[in-house]
Design a protein around this motif. Sequence first.
Motif, PDB file in Angstrom:
ATOM      1  N   LEU A 175      38.130  20.476   3.884  1.00 11.81           N
ATOM      2  CA  LEU A 175      38.029  20.853   2.479  1.00 11.81           C
ATOM      3  C   LEU A 175      38.881  19.919   1.631  1.00 11.81           C
ATOM      4  CD1 LEU A 175      38.233  24.747   2.688  1.00 11.81           C
ATOM      5  CD2 LEU A 175      36.217  23.354   2.208  1.00 11.81           C
ATOM      6  N   ASP A 176      38.427  19.662   0.415  1.00 15.23           N
ATOM      7  CA  ASP A 176      39.136  18.859  -0.584  1.00 15.23           C
ATOM      8  C   ASP A 176      39.389  17.420  -0.146  1.00 15.23           C
ATOM      9  OD1 ASP A 176      39.305  21.004  -2.451  1.00 15.23           O
ATOM     10  OD2 ASP A 176      40.920  21.859  -1.244  1.00 15.23           O
ATOM     11  N   GLN A 177      38.584  16.917   0.783  1.00 14.07           N
ATOM     12  CA  GLN A 177      38.655  15.513   1.187  1.00 14.07           C
ATOM     13  C   GLN A 177      37.245  14.940   1.186  1.00 14.07           C
ATOM     14  OE1 GLN A 177      40.831  14.749   4.771  1.00 14.07           O
ATOM     15  NE2 GLN A 177      42.471  16.158   4.241  1.00 14.07           N
ATOM     16  N   TYR A 178      37.128  13.711   0.731  1.00 15.47           N
ATOM     17  CA  TYR A 178      35.815  13.086   0.654  1.00 15.47           C
ATOM     18  C   TYR A 178      35.273  12.788   2.050  1.00 15.47           C
ATOM     19  CZ  TYR A 178      36.514  12.576  -4.313  1.00 15.47           C
ATOM     20  OH  TYR A 178      36.710  12.837  -5.644  1.00 15.47           O
ATOM     21  N   ALA A 179      33.970  12.967   2.202  1.00 13.99           N
ATOM     22  CA  ALA A 179      33.267  12.620   3.435  1.00 13.99           C
ATOM     23  C   ALA A 179      32.057  11.778   3.042  1.00 13.99           C
ATOM     24  CB  ALA A 179      32.817  13.884   4.166  1.00 13.99           C
ATOM     25  N   GLY A 180      31.754  10.778   3.843  1.00 15.48           N
ATOM     26  CA  GLY A 180      30.667   9.889   3.497  1.00 15.48           C
ATOM     27  C   GLY A 180      29.695   9.662   4.628  1.00 15.48           C
ATOM     28  N   GLY A 181      28.547   9.179   4.259  1.00 12.22           N
ATOM     29  CA  GLY A 181      27.505   8.848   5.213  1.00 12.22           C
ATOM     30  C   GLY A 181      26.331   8.250   4.475  1.00 12.22           C
ATOM     31  N   GLN A 182      25.156   8.365   5.076  1.00 11.24           N
ATOM     32  CA  GLN A 182      23.962   7.772   4.482  1.00 11.24           C
ATOM     33  C   GLN A 182      22.766   8.700   4.628  1.00 11.24           C
ATOM     34  OE1 GLN A 182      23.108   3.967   6.253  1.00 11.24           O
ATOM     35  NE2 GLN A 182      25.241   3.349   6.225  1.00 11.24           N
ATOM     36  N   LEU A 183      21.957   8.718   3.599  1.00 17.76           N
ATOM     37  CA  LEU A 183      20.614   9.274   3.666  1.00 17.76           C
ATOM     38  C   LEU A 183      19.716   8.074   3.928  1.00 17.76           C
ATOM     39  CD1 LEU A 183      18.227  11.193   3.204  1.00 17.76           C
ATOM     40  CD2 LEU A 183      18.542  10.837   0.747  1.00 17.76           C
ATOM     41  N   MET A 184      18.920   8.146   4.974  1.00 20.57           N
ATOM     42  CA  MET A 184      18.045   7.032   5.328  1.00 20.57           C
ATOM     43  C   MET A 184      16.594   7.463   5.167  1.00 20.57           C
ATOM     44  SD  MET A 184      20.147   5.575   8.600  1.00 20.57           S
ATOM     45  CE  MET A 184      19.912   7.075   9.501  1.00 20.57           C
ATOM     46  N   LEU A 185      15.815   6.643   4.499  1.00 21.04           N
ATOM     47  CA  LEU A 185      14.386   6.869   4.325  1.00 21.04           C
ATOM     48  C   LEU A 185      13.664   5.778   5.100  1.00 21.04           C
ATOM     49  CD1 LEU A 185      14.452   7.626   0.505  1.00 21.04           C
ATOM     50  CD2 LEU A 185      14.319   9.277   2.383  1.00 21.04           C
ATOM     51  N   THR A 186      13.027   6.165   6.204  1.00 22.06           N
ATOM     52  CA  THR A 186      12.381   5.200   7.089  1.00 22.06           C
ATOM     53  C   THR A 186      10.890   5.139   6.796  1.00 22.06           C
ATOM     54  OG1 THR A 186      14.015   5.674   8.798  1.00 22.06           O
ATOM     55  CG2 THR A 186      12.005   4.557   9.501  1.00 22.06           C
ATOM     56  N   ARG A 187      10.408   3.918   6.566  1.00 24.75           N
ATOM     57  CA  ARG A 187       8.978   3.709   6.305  1.00 24.75           C
ATOM     58  C   ARG A 187       8.236   3.698   7.631  1.00 24.75           C
ATOM     59  NH1 ARG A 187       7.508  -1.233   2.539  1.00 24.75           N
ATOM     60  NH2 ARG A 187       8.302  -2.391   4.311  1.00 24.75           N
ATOM     61  N   GLY A 188       7.233   4.563   7.726  1.00 30.86           N
ATOM     62  CA  GLY A 188       6.521   4.747   8.981  1.00 30.86           C
ATOM     63  C   GLY A 188       5.721   3.561   9.448  1.00 30.86           C
ATOM     64  N   SER A 189       5.199   2.761   8.527  1.00 27.22           N
ATOM     65  CA  SER A 189       4.309   1.671   8.927  1.00 27.22           C
ATOM     66  C   SER A 189       5.032   0.544   9.663  1.00 27.22           C
ATOM     67  CB  SER A 189       3.591   1.101   7.705  1.00 27.22           C
ATOM     68  OG  SER A 189       4.532   0.610   6.763  1.00 27.22           O
ATOM     69  N   ASP A 190       6.283   0.303   9.334  1.00 21.35           N
ATOM     70  CA  ASP A 190       6.987  -0.817   9.966  1.00 21.35           C
ATOM     71  C   ASP A 190       8.439  -0.506  10.330  1.00 21.35           C
ATOM     72  OD1 ASP A 190       8.174  -0.763   7.487  1.00 21.35           O
ATOM     73  OD2 ASP A 190       7.436  -2.716   6.855  1.00 21.35           O
ATOM     74  N   ALA A 213       0.838  -1.202   0.000  1.00 24.42           N
ATOM     75  CA  ALA A 213       0.000   0.000   0.000  1.00 24.42           C
ATOM     76  C   ALA A 213       0.869   1.247   0.000  1.00 24.42           C
ATOM     77  CB  ALA A 213      -0.903  -0.015   1.226  1.00 24.42           C
ATOM     78  N   THR A 214       0.214   2.385   0.040  1.00 24.00           N
ATOM     79  CA  THR A 214       0.921   3.659   0.154  1.00 24.00           C
ATOM     80  C   THR A 214       1.632   3.725   1.505  1.00 24.00           C
ATOM     81  OG1 THR A 214      -0.663   4.754  -1.279  1.00 24.00           O
ATOM     82  CG2 THR A 214       0.619   6.166   0.176  1.00 24.00           C
ATOM     83  N   ALA A 215       2.863   4.235   1.476  1.00 22.03           N
ATOM     84  CA  ALA A 215       3.644   4.338   2.709  1.00 22.03           C
ATOM     85  C   ALA A 215       4.202   5.746   2.846  1.00 22.03           C
ATOM     86  CB  ALA A 215       4.784   3.326   2.690  1.00 22.03           C
ATOM     87  N   THR A 216       4.419   6.152   4.085  1.00 20.86           N
ATOM     88  CA  THR A 216       5.049   7.430   4.376  1.00 20.86           C
ATOM     89  C   THR A 216       6.501   7.185   4.739  1.00 20.86           C
ATOM     90  OG1 THR A 216       2.968   8.370   5.181  1.00 20.86           O
ATOM     91  CG2 THR A 216       4.994   9.468   5.868  1.00 20.86           C
ATOM     92  N   PRO A 244      10.851  17.419   0.240  1.00 22.22           N
ATOM     93  CA  PRO A 244      10.274  17.480   1.574  1.00 22.22           C
ATOM     94  C   PRO A 244      10.919  16.437   2.492  1.00 22.22           C
ATOM     95  CG  PRO A 244       8.801  16.266   0.135  1.00 22.22           C
ATOM     96  CD  PRO A 244       9.946  16.756  -0.722  1.00 22.22           C
ATOM     97  N   PRO A 245      10.949  16.709   3.803  1.00 23.57           N
ATOM     98  CA  PRO A 245      11.595  15.777   4.731  1.00 23.57           C
ATOM     99  C   PRO A 245      10.793  14.494   4.954  1.00 23.57           C
ATOM    100  CG  PRO A 245      10.677  17.641   5.921  1.00 23.57           C
ATOM    101  CD  PRO A 245      10.519  17.935   4.450  1.00 23.57           C
ATOM    102  N   SER A 246       9.516  14.515   4.591  1.00 19.26           N
ATOM    103  CA  SER A 246       8.647  13.348   4.715  1.00 19.26           C
ATOM    104  C   SER A 246       7.692  13.347   3.518  1.00 19.26           C
ATOM    105  CB  SER A 246       7.873  13.425   6.034  1.00 19.26           C
ATOM    106  OG  SER A 246       7.072  12.283   6.201  1.00 19.26           O
ATOM    107  N   PHE A 247       7.408  12.160   2.982  1.00 19.97           N
ATOM    108  CA  PHE A 247       6.528  12.089   1.815  1.00 19.97           C
ATOM    109  C   PHE A 247       5.854  10.727   1.731  1.00 19.97           C
ATOM    110  CE2 PHE A 247      10.878  11.158   0.570  1.00 19.97           C
ATOM    111  CZ  PHE A 247      10.772   9.922  -0.046  1.00 19.97           C
ATOM    112  N   GLU A 248       4.726  10.692   1.008  1.00 19.05           N
ATOM    113  CA  GLU A 248       4.009   9.441   0.759  1.00 19.05           C
ATOM    114  C   GLU A 248       4.403   8.893  -0.600  1.00 19.05           C
ATOM    115  OE1 GLU A 248      -0.195   9.885   1.156  1.00 19.05           O
ATOM    116  OE2 GLU A 248      -0.089  10.005   3.345  1.00 19.05           O
ATOM    117  N   LEU A 249       4.412   7.575  -0.683  1.00 20.39           N
ATOM    118  CA  LEU A 249       4.767   6.916  -1.931  1.00 20.39           C
ATOM    119  C   LEU A 249       3.882   5.689  -2.099  1.00 20.39           C
ATOM    120  CD1 LEU A 249       6.853   7.147  -4.243  1.00 20.39           C
ATOM    121  CD2 LEU A 249       8.286   5.580  -2.956  1.00 20.39           C
ATOM    122  N   ALA A 250       3.189   5.615  -3.220  1.00 19.17           N
ATOM    123  CA  ALA A 250       2.335   4.466  -3.513  1.00 19.17           C
ATOM    124  C   ALA A 250       3.171   3.348  -4.134  1.00 19.17           C
ATOM    125  CB  ALA A 250       1.207   4.868  -4.460  1.00 19.17           C
TER     126      ALA A 250
END
Length: 107
Positions: A49-64, A4-7, A24-30
């Motif tokens: 400066l001039d050095q790579y930095a890394g991490g993660q963007l996390m998208l958490t599904r609200g239903s579970d 189903a659609t999830a936030t 947007p910081p939060s969104f619905e997706l069917a």
Amino acid sequence: VGPATATFTASTAGLTGLTLEVDPPSFELARGASRTFEVTITRTGGAALDQYAGGQLMLTRGSDGKVVRVPVVVKPVGLAAPAQVGGNGGPITYGVTFGYAGAFTAS
């Protein structure tokens, strides 16, 4: 996405010395749908400066609470400008982006 659609809500991990904002910081997706969003990364002083930095963007599904992790790697720079510009003798315009806040002087 699931049956189903999830936030989804965005958050980050890693990226020391940087902030990552999602609009947007939060969104619905069917199920089967796609979505665009804007990501802005700002150096907050701790990232070198001039050095790579890394991490993660996390998208958490609200239903579970399941998480989609998107690797993020950036290289903060003090100044980004074209390597070369040219013209025909008249005024020219080109973009320059600063990787910091404050005054800039050139001589």
